[in-house]
Design a protein around this motif. Structure first.
Motif, PDB file in Angstrom:
ATOM      1  N   HIS A  48       1.094  -1.221  -0.135  1.00  0.00           N
ATOM      2  CA  HIS A  48      -0.023   0.131   0.209  1.00  0.00           C
ATOM      3  C   HIS A  48       0.783   1.315   0.030  1.00  0.00           C
ATOM      4  O   HIS A  48       0.560   2.200  -0.759  1.00  0.00           O
ATOM      5  CB  HIS A  48      -1.038  -0.058   1.318  1.00  0.00           C
ATOM      6  N   ALA A  49       2.004   1.382   0.925  1.00  0.00           N
ATOM      7  CA  ALA A  49       2.607   2.516   0.888  1.00  0.00           C
ATOM      8  C   ALA A  49       3.707   2.648  -0.519  1.00  0.00           C
ATOM      9  O   ALA A  49       3.597   3.989  -1.014  1.00  0.00           O
ATOM     10  CB  ALA A  49       3.731   2.154   1.916  1.00  0.00           C
ATOM     11  N   GLY A  50       4.020   1.524  -1.039  1.00  0.00           N
ATOM     12  CA  GLY A  50       4.856   1.633  -2.253  1.00  0.00           C
ATOM     13  C   GLY A  50       3.704   2.102  -3.616  1.00  0.00           C
ATOM     14  O   GLY A  50       4.290   3.200  -4.281  1.00  0.00           O
ATOM     15  N   ASN A  51       2.507   1.861  -3.478  1.00  0.00           N
ATOM     16  CA  ASN A  51       1.501   2.266  -4.458  1.00  0.00           C
ATOM     17  C   ASN A  51       1.356   3.715  -4.204  1.00  0.00           C
ATOM     18  O   ASN A  51       1.139   4.497  -5.187  1.00  0.00           O
ATOM     19  CB  ASN A  51       0.350   1.432  -4.156  1.00  0.00           C
ATOM     20  N   ILE A  52       1.167   4.085  -2.894  1.00  0.00           N
ATOM     21  CA  ILE A  52       0.823   5.589  -2.945  1.00  0.00           C
ATOM     22  C   ILE A  52       1.990   6.411  -3.281  1.00  0.00           C
ATOM     23  O   ILE A  52       1.853   7.494  -3.845  1.00  0.00           O
ATOM     24  CB  ILE A  52       0.388   5.749  -1.335  1.00  0.00           C
ATOM     25  N   ILE A  53       3.229   6.235  -2.944  1.00  0.00           N
ATOM     26  CA  ILE A  53       4.340   6.919  -3.288  1.00  0.00           C
ATOM     27  C   ILE A  53       4.647   6.980  -4.833  1.00  0.00           C
ATOM     28  O   ILE A  53       4.934   7.909  -5.379  1.00  0.00           O
ATOM     29  CB  ILE A  53       5.855   6.143  -2.686  1.00  0.00           C
ATOM     30  N   ARG A  54       4.152   5.726  -5.400  1.00  0.00           N
ATOM     31  CA  ARG A  54       4.527   5.635  -7.022  1.00  0.00           C
ATOM     32  C   ARG A  54       3.320   6.312  -7.640  1.00  0.00           C
ATOM     33  O   ARG A  54       3.531   7.213  -8.514  1.00  0.00           O
ATOM     34  CB  ARG A  54       4.224   4.045  -7.216  1.00  0.00           C
ATOM     35  N   ASN A  55       2.177   6.273  -7.082  1.00  0.00           N
ATOM     36  CA  ASN A  55       1.226   7.318  -7.711  1.00  0.00           C
ATOM     37  C   ASN A  55       1.411   8.785  -7.605  1.00  0.00           C
ATOM     38  O   ASN A  55       1.115   9.464  -8.335  1.00  0.00           O
ATOM     39  CB  ASN A  55      -0.201   6.939  -7.092  1.00  0.00           C
TER      40      ASN A  55
END
Length: 106
Positions: A48-55
């Protein structure tokens, strides 16, 4: 007041007449966002944290890169900083976020 009213009417007329071009531009903007997001998927984890940072990085990269083009041209011509860089970034960011919000799927 009259000048602003005339400007709004002219801008509305231009947008109405240029709707196919505006739609194509928004599709390119969303496609560029998707491409950057896919490239960053290889760097960040799938959590979840990786997806937020990526987006977030994908959302911020497009406006900054688009705004840098006129800024660099202005700097080459005048040899001084363009005062409205952040304003251009905000406008492009709002347009991109609106297009992404319209196309968002749960």
């Amino acid at each position: 007041m009259i000048k602003q009213l005339i400007a709004i009417i002219l801008f509305s007329l231009l947008v109405t007449m240029g709707m196919p071009y505006a739609q194509q531009g928004l599709q390119y903007l969303v496609a560029a966002h998707d491409w950057i997001s896919e490239v960053l998927r290889q760097v960040f984890s799938g959590g979840h944290a990786g997806n937020i940072i990526r987006n977030m990085i994908a959302l911020l990269a497009i406006p900054v890169l688009i705004a840098l083009v006129p800024i660099i041209i202005y700097w080459i011509a005048k040899r001084k900083w363009f005062a409205y860089f952040i304003d251009i970034v905000w406008i492009i960011l709002l347009i991109e976020a609106s297009a992404l919000a319209i196309l968002y799927k749960v």
